[in-house]
Design a protein around this motif. Sequence first.
Motif, short mmCIF file in Angstrom:
data_model
loop_
_atom_site.label_atom_id
_atom_site.label_comp_id
_atom_site.label_asym_id
_atom_site.label_seq_id
_atom_site.Cartn_x
_atom_site.Cartn_y
_atom_site.Cartn_z
N ARG A 95 0.83 -1.22 0.00
CA ARG A 95 0.00 0.00 0.00
C ARG A 95 0.85 1.25 0.00
N GLU A 96 1.90 1.19 0.80
CA GLU A 96 2.77 2.36 0.87
C GLU A 96 3.40 2.65 -0.49
N ARG A 97 3.76 1.55 -1.15
CA ARG A 97 4.34 1.75 -2.49
C ARG A 97 3.31 2.43 -3.39
N ASP A 98 2.07 1.87 -3.34
CA ASP A 98 1.00 2.45 -4.17
C ASP A 98 0.76 3.91 -3.83
N ASP A 99 0.74 4.15 -2.49
CA ASP A 99 0.46 5.51 -2.03
C ASP A 99 1.52 6.49 -2.50
N ARG A 100 2.77 6.01 -2.37
CA ARG A 100 3.85 6.91 -2.80
C ARG A 100 3.65 7.28 -4.26
N LYS A 101 3.23 6.19 -4.99
CA LYS A 101 3.02 6.45 -6.41
C LYS A 101 1.95 7.51 -6.61
N THR A 106 0.84 11.38 3.89
CA THR A 106 1.14 10.28 4.82
C THR A 106 -0.01 10.07 5.82
N GLU A 107 -0.52 11.18 6.27
CA GLU A 107 -1.59 11.08 7.29
C GLU A 107 -2.79 10.29 6.77
N LYS A 111 -4.43 6.64 8.16
CA LYS A 111 -5.85 6.48 8.51
C LYS A 111 -6.42 5.29 7.76
N ASP A 112 -6.15 5.32 6.48
CA ASP A 112 -6.68 4.28 5.63
C ASP A 112 -6.20 2.91 6.10
N ARG A 113 -4.88 2.86 6.34
CA ARG A 113 -4.27 1.59 6.73
C ARG A 113 -4.89 1.09 8.03
N ASP A 114 -4.96 1.98 9.00
CA ASP A 114 -5.51 1.57 10.29
C ASP A 114 -6.94 1.06 10.13
N SER A 115 -7.65 1.83 9.35
CA SER A 115 -9.05 1.49 9.17
C SER A 115 -9.17 0.12 8.51
N ARG A 116 -8.35 -0.09 7.49
CA ARG A 116 -8.44 -1.37 6.77
C ARG A 116 -8.00 -2.51 7.64
N VAL A 117 -6.92 -2.29 8.38
CA VAL A 117 -6.45 -3.36 9.25
C VAL A 117 -7.56 -3.79 10.17
N ARG A 118 -8.19 -2.80 10.73
CA ARG A 118 -9.26 -3.12 11.69
C ARG A 118 -10.41 -3.85 11.00
N HIS A 119 -10.79 -3.32 9.86
CA HIS A 119 -11.93 -3.90 9.17
C HIS A 119 -11.66 -5.30 8.72
N GLU A 120 -10.49 -5.48 8.12
CA GLU A 120 -10.21 -6.79 7.57
C GLU A 120 -10.08 -7.82 8.67
N ARG A 121 -9.48 -7.36 9.75
CA ARG A 121 -9.28 -8.31 10.84
C ARG A 121 -10.63 -8.77 11.39
N PRO A 182 -10.71 6.47 1.33
CA PRO A 182 -10.29 6.96 2.66
C PRO A 182 -11.00 8.25 3.04
N GLU A 183 -11.31 9.08 2.08
CA GLU A 183 -11.98 10.34 2.39
C GLU A 183 -13.36 10.07 3.00
N ASP A 184 -14.07 9.10 2.38
CA ASP A 184 -15.39 8.76 2.91
C ASP A 184 -15.26 8.27 4.33
N ASN A 185 -14.27 7.43 4.47
CA ASN A 185 -14.05 6.85 5.79
C ASN A 185 -13.87 7.92 6.84
N ARG A 186 -13.10 8.92 6.47
CA ARG A 186 -12.83 10.01 7.43
C ARG A 186 -14.13 10.75 7.75
#
Length: 723
Positions: A95-101, A106-107, A111-121, A182-186
């Motif tokens: 994801r970070e690679r994609d994001d950098r692209k 970063t912020e 958010k996105d990562r945390d949210s996804r980790v939680r959701h997927e888990r 991620p924007e929606d999520n926020r």
Amino acid sequence: MSDHLASSHDEGELSDESHRRSNRASSSEEVKPASSSKGLESKMRESILSRLTRRKQSESDDDTTEQRFSIQPKDAQKEKEDRYREKEREKKRERERDDRKSGRETEVRHKDRDSRVRHERSGRDPKGHEHKHHHHHRKHEAEGHRGNRPERNRSSERDTEKHRKRDDRYKDRHRKSRTASPEDNRTHKSPMKKPKHGDIPEDGKLFDRDPNFKKKEKEVLIVEDVEMSPIEILEVKEEEAKIVEFTVDSPVGPKKYSKFESDPESDHEDEKLDDAKNHEDDDVIEVLDDPLPSDEDDESDEEKYSKTPEDREWEEMTETEQKLHKEAMKKRRTLRQKALIAQLPVFYPGLMGCRNIDEYECVNRVDEGTFGVVYRGKDKRTDEIVALKRLKMEKEKEGFPITALREINMLLKAGNHPNIVNVKEILLGSNMDKIYMAMEFVEHDMKSLLDTMSRRNKRFSIGEQKTLMRQLLSGIDHMHKLWILHRDLKTSNLLMSHTGVLKIADFGLAREYGDPLRKFTSIVVTLWYRSPELLLGTRLYSTPVDMWSVGCIMAEFILLKPLFPGRGELEQIKKIFMELGTPTEAIWPGVTELEGWKALTFEKYPYNQLRKKFLAGRLLNDTGFKLLNGLLTLDPKNRLTATQALDHEWFEEEPYPVPPEEFPTFPAKSEQNKAPPPVKSKPVENRMAHVDPETAKLLKQFEVRPEQVKPGGFSLKFDPTRF
Ligand SMILES: Nc1ncnc2c1ncn2[C@@H]1O[C@H](COP(=O)(O)OP(=O)(O)OP(=O)(O)O)[C@@H](O)[C@H]1O
């Protein structure tokens, strides 16, 4: 006293009480012993604390997040979870690679990562969360089939149902949010920014057209904000319910609260609030004890500011808003703390022993009587204002003063009546050498009130006089029916509240009487209110001694001054006979047998002159005078009883007794005195400056007080009763 306390708080009664409480408040089927509740409490507390500690220690790396999610994973699960973590890291890197692209901030990525980790888990861990969830439901279903289900079980099921729905919503939200940007999520993460009408999120009209939109959103958001899994929340709620079962005795049923808040000594919550920026811990407490969010869409400023803001929101706030937030949250917490404390069971002396006087703050000194000093005090835990009567111990040479014991005992017995002052608890002084009685605080004493009225040339109206008399008689009737004699009724022992309620106080001379009568001392009751049989030395007396005092008090309510203010016993009896006529065997059979009668010769006053005192009916009409005469009857056997007096026609005719709340109000003397300055005892050495150093050392060694040392011509006197 101990007998009484023991009997009113014996084991049987306590266990009954706790059973009743648990019936009201519990959500599980079996009534568990108190120790198990303590275990649960501490378990829960530990679990929360350790979570908090871990949170503080951790940065936002995935490992710690994962740890925070899991509830002590078992060994078998651990490997699986390690593999899972590794996968997550891999994904993160991708994801970070994609994001950098894509050049995202970063912020946003975090958010996105945390949210996804939680959701997927939450979706992927069926053995952990799902399994527990099912287990949870099975448990409750099983409970539901046990036939005879008490109310608390049904409420437990309702809770479970609520939790299940909440959990489903949570999962639903996660399923949908996985496809959302991620924007929606926020947008949905912030409790402060609710979507505007018509502002439908892209992720499939989440909660659209649902009237409970706000409530649901908040429920989900709370779960997300705290970074806890829904299962974990359910468990906390379950444990909470168990704690409530054992700790809250609420007339309105179970109430949620965390153990943190139930500790009145601890103000660390307030400290946290002072630094509202550091609100991580508050989030956890939020989950534990916040009432369900309100359905109303329009929220007041106070409501708005009493919610924990997001970091981002906090930063965006103006200084004034931050201040308002801090204040609102502090206020909310204080209110909640007080409400919770007020629900705690009142003190059980048999269980806890007496509290210490340090639990109270002295507001001011009210008065000093023969047997004690009375202060106005404030309970530091509840802010309740009470009267603290320090029972005088120094007059007692043989241990605990019997008058104090009687007073406590009698008041505890009779105090459960609106016209008798209520004792709240007995307290010990700091050095265990003083005893205090905490009573309900009543603003006026009748004596001062009558003096004030007399000075201002005011009188009670007839309706008010009737109300006062009815209240007084009602309290006395209650007392006499409990076989208690007050033996010191007088206007300074009658108190009156700001709301016009009269209360009988000072049970220092009260005794239980019986049938047949026992002999008691005749030196009771303050002289002006003492009955003729006592003045003539009878030792076999009963309730009529109190009724005589009531007669004197009734006259004082009307005249605003004492009826028979004698300066000695002889003058006292003479005054009575002068007003009411000297008794004969015909008027008072047996009077000639009384010791005092035999010892003295009385002038013959043939007529009852009392009527003149009341300006021949202008201050008291005939019916009223009949009542007064009935109370001031010389022969105790013919004197009116409290029950008879209460039924008197005076109360039935116009003007009728006025409602107490319509009484005029006066500034209370008891609230005006200043608090006594704290007593600073000088060091013994200073006080003994006049004594040579060698002797001073010796005195100090023997703990001799300075007042025992006479200055000049030094003589030392030990008081054997004190050492
Ligand atoms: N519950 C109360 N609330 C407010 N004031 C009180 C209360 N109890 C007592 N007082 C005040 O303290 C005074 C003395 O109290 P109390 O009569 O109980 O003491 P005492 O030493 O027994 O007095 P006494 O000399 O009359 O026997 C009362 O006259 C009243 O002014």
